[in-house]
Design an enzyme around this catalytic site. Sequence first.
Site, PDB file in Angstrom:
ATOM      1  N   ASP A 187       0.880  -1.161   0.000  1.00  0.00           N
ATOM      2  CA  ASP A 187       0.000   0.000   0.000  1.00  0.00           C
ATOM      3  C   ASP A 187       0.926   1.223   0.000  1.00  0.00           C
ATOM      4  O   ASP A 187       2.113   1.122   0.338  1.00  0.00           O
ATOM      5  CB  ASP A 187      -0.958   0.001   1.192  1.00  0.00           C
ATOM      6  CG  ASP A 187      -2.172   0.900   0.915  1.00  0.00           C
ATOM      7  OD1 ASP A 187      -2.093   1.742  -0.006  1.00  0.00           O
ATOM      8  OD2 ASP A 187      -3.189   0.774   1.611  1.00  0.00           O
TER       9      ASP A 187
HETATM   10  C1  BGC Z   1      -5.059   3.256  -0.191  1.00  0.00           C
HETATM   11  C2  BGC Z   1      -5.055   2.243  -1.318  1.00  0.00           C
HETATM   12  C3  BGC Z   1      -4.878   2.951  -2.632  1.00  0.00           C
HETATM   13  C4  BGC Z   1      -3.583   3.733  -2.593  1.00  0.00           C
HETATM   14  C5  BGC Z   1      -3.261   4.471  -3.877  1.00  0.00           C
HETATM   15  C6  BGC Z   1      -3.884   4.222  -0.254  1.00  0.00           C
HETATM   16  O1  BGC Z   1      -4.128   5.312   0.545  1.00  0.00           O
HETATM   17  O2  BGC Z   1      -5.081   2.595   1.048  1.00  0.00           O
HETATM   18  O3  BGC Z   1      -6.256   1.492  -1.293  1.00  0.00           O
HETATM   19  O4  BGC Z   1      -4.910   2.028  -3.680  1.00  0.00           O
HETATM   20  O5  BGC Z   1      -3.670   4.692  -1.563  1.00  0.00           O
HETATM   21  O6  BGC Z   1      -4.045   5.578  -4.040  1.00  0.00           O
END
Ligand code: BGC
Length: 713
Positions: free
Chosen positions: A237
């Site tokens: 993540d």
């Molecule tokens: C989220 C993810 C997301 C990523 C990219 C993170 O804050 O938890 O689900 O895909 O950002 O935007």
Amino acid sequence: MDENKVRVKAKALLEQLTLEEKVGMIHGAHLFSTQGVERLGIPPLVMSDGPMGVRQEFEPDHWKAVGYSDDAVSYLPCNSALAATWNRDLAFAMGSVLGGEARGRGKDIILAPGINIKRSSLCGRNFEYFSEDPYLTGELAVPFIQGVQQWDVAACVKHFAANNQETQRLWVDVEIDEKALREIYLPAFYDCLTRGKCLSIMGAYNKIYGEHCCQSKYLLNDILRKEWGYDGVVISDWGGVHDTEQATMSGLDIEMSVTDNFDTYFMADPLKKAVEQGSIPEDYINEKVLRILSLMIKLHMIDDREERKRKSGTYNAPDHRKTTLEVARESIVLLKNDKNCLPLDSQKMQKILLVGENAERIHSNGGGSAEIKALYEISPLMGIKMLLGGNVHVDFVKGYESEQKESEQDGNWQEKSLEDGGGHGQKIQKADQILAQKSTLLRKKAVEAAKAYDTVLFVGGLNHDYDSEGLDRQDMKLPYEQDLLIQELLDVKPDMVIVLVGGSPVEMGTWINRAQTVLWSYYAGMEGGTALAEILFGQVNPSGKLPETFYKKHTDCSAHTLGEFAEEKQVAYKEGIFVGYRYNETFGVEPQFCFGHGLSYTDFVYEDAVYEEADNEGYVLCRITNTGQYAGMETIQVYRMANQETTVLNLSVKEADRKDLYPAKELVGFGKIYLMPEETGQIKIAVKGSAQKMYRLGIGDSVKNIRIVVSAY
Ligand code: BGC
């Protein structure tokens, strides 16, 4: 190309790569892509959020929307809405729209679906997830992924694992027993990777057993790679990696983050240095690059120019809009219709009043990384007006008002999400208190107006100031004094139809016994308002079923009564496997509306259910008859019921962590059937885990309303 050929081709490429080039491939070089190797024809890997459509384009090194005029897309119903359809075919179709649009926008990986278990109704990201039940989640996420991936785009199932609260999401350590982890929180991931053949997976921000999930030896090496044999690509993540050595030696393949210091990411220069100094063997990097190259080959990213095999996809196609409408139609849940106020008869209607901000509020542009720049979004007000046309007068008063926050479209919140966990929603909730005075005036005006109408429709609920990444709700109460508004409206219009729109359940206790008619709609995508209007006026018969429990209040939920929730450092899942209805049914908790609940304008009779086996698979067969006046769909649910000696009804709370206990009921099968009035059909439902046998199966229209019990011995 078979797996062997893919590997041979990937190996041949790997051997030509320098250390620097390889390192460039395993970390973000932009906010949504890695580094390619031009001299060998290896392109960068381009990713995009997210679950409800393909997110708009951002500057490569800055969380600022570029502001193109060509990156608006189909806005899909959220995963909770999809789950409420209980329809595998629709899951495939919706996945196919997302995959086609991702490819159409030139993406290689779409960061979806989100499949975390809804452990508590308060988790801010629940709208992005399917259900409290692992079987329902897996059954829908698998075809969804297959739909995405037929477009030569990888789905990226997220967030692995036990990412069930937003509070302190970057640091909280989940304390969970192995049985609960394996029976509740992991099975849907396993299904997505094995049956669904999901090509990539995203690690979670939180820790589990003290290790951050994105670099966890236990989760990524022991379980994912060794036990499950997964050889797809694991992506962190954004900002979920915290240590060069741990991350490199774990099963992680790509480190992504939210900051623009790409070269100093843990798996960038620091890793290169460690390899050069001999403290980390280069083989770890080779393994990762090999998996990334294999993925690229499978997606036809490295084809020769002359033999381009990759599908091109497209976005905003008319049939994509049609699919979003079909999903929206089946996702809306009729919770209550005591005096058959619904469907409304437009022929008899002169004028109708809509009260409530959600009648006209646009939801697509909120929620965090799931926000979408929608091609369009039909609000309930617009949908109703479009359906009724010019012969019925449609009026609207707000009744309450939320703070319309600044648009999230530029994603600035994400830039500092490593500092505050992305908690951009909190300030909104505080601002709501200031709105109280304004609400009183708006309420009075609405109640006064309602007196002059025969038909009054309330359209309220939540919005993405509450259903949001980086934020958990404090309770399940309706915001903006809607409870008061609903009560006062019911005083003057006892037959008012109540429509609630939201991503997670709300308390209804102050008015539910007086309300005759209640409809629930999760965020239902660009055609949500169309679908709602069709259901209100009987053009479509509702068939949605709740994919989660609607508690009377959040404190009835096991994550709160037995376990801990929204703790900052460590959160103990003391409720073990007793999550959602598994807890309610076993411990005798009465929810407001149970898992699987959802009414229809017609009635269905269940008869002659039997259990059969063929080729080591178990099936329930059952005759269903539509005895009412409307054509309609019914979702028949099959639950494994604990045998007499293992039934633990009315068990004391203290005994919940006993390892030999089974939930009173567990969903093991479901199927959906469409029947005309007076038509009878036979449904055949495959039963999960039938090899274990020795149990009773309850066949019903919800977890509580079991119509027939059969033995499977
Ligand atoms: C989220 C993810 C997301 C990523 C990219 C993170 O804050 O938890 O689900 O895909 O950002 O935007």
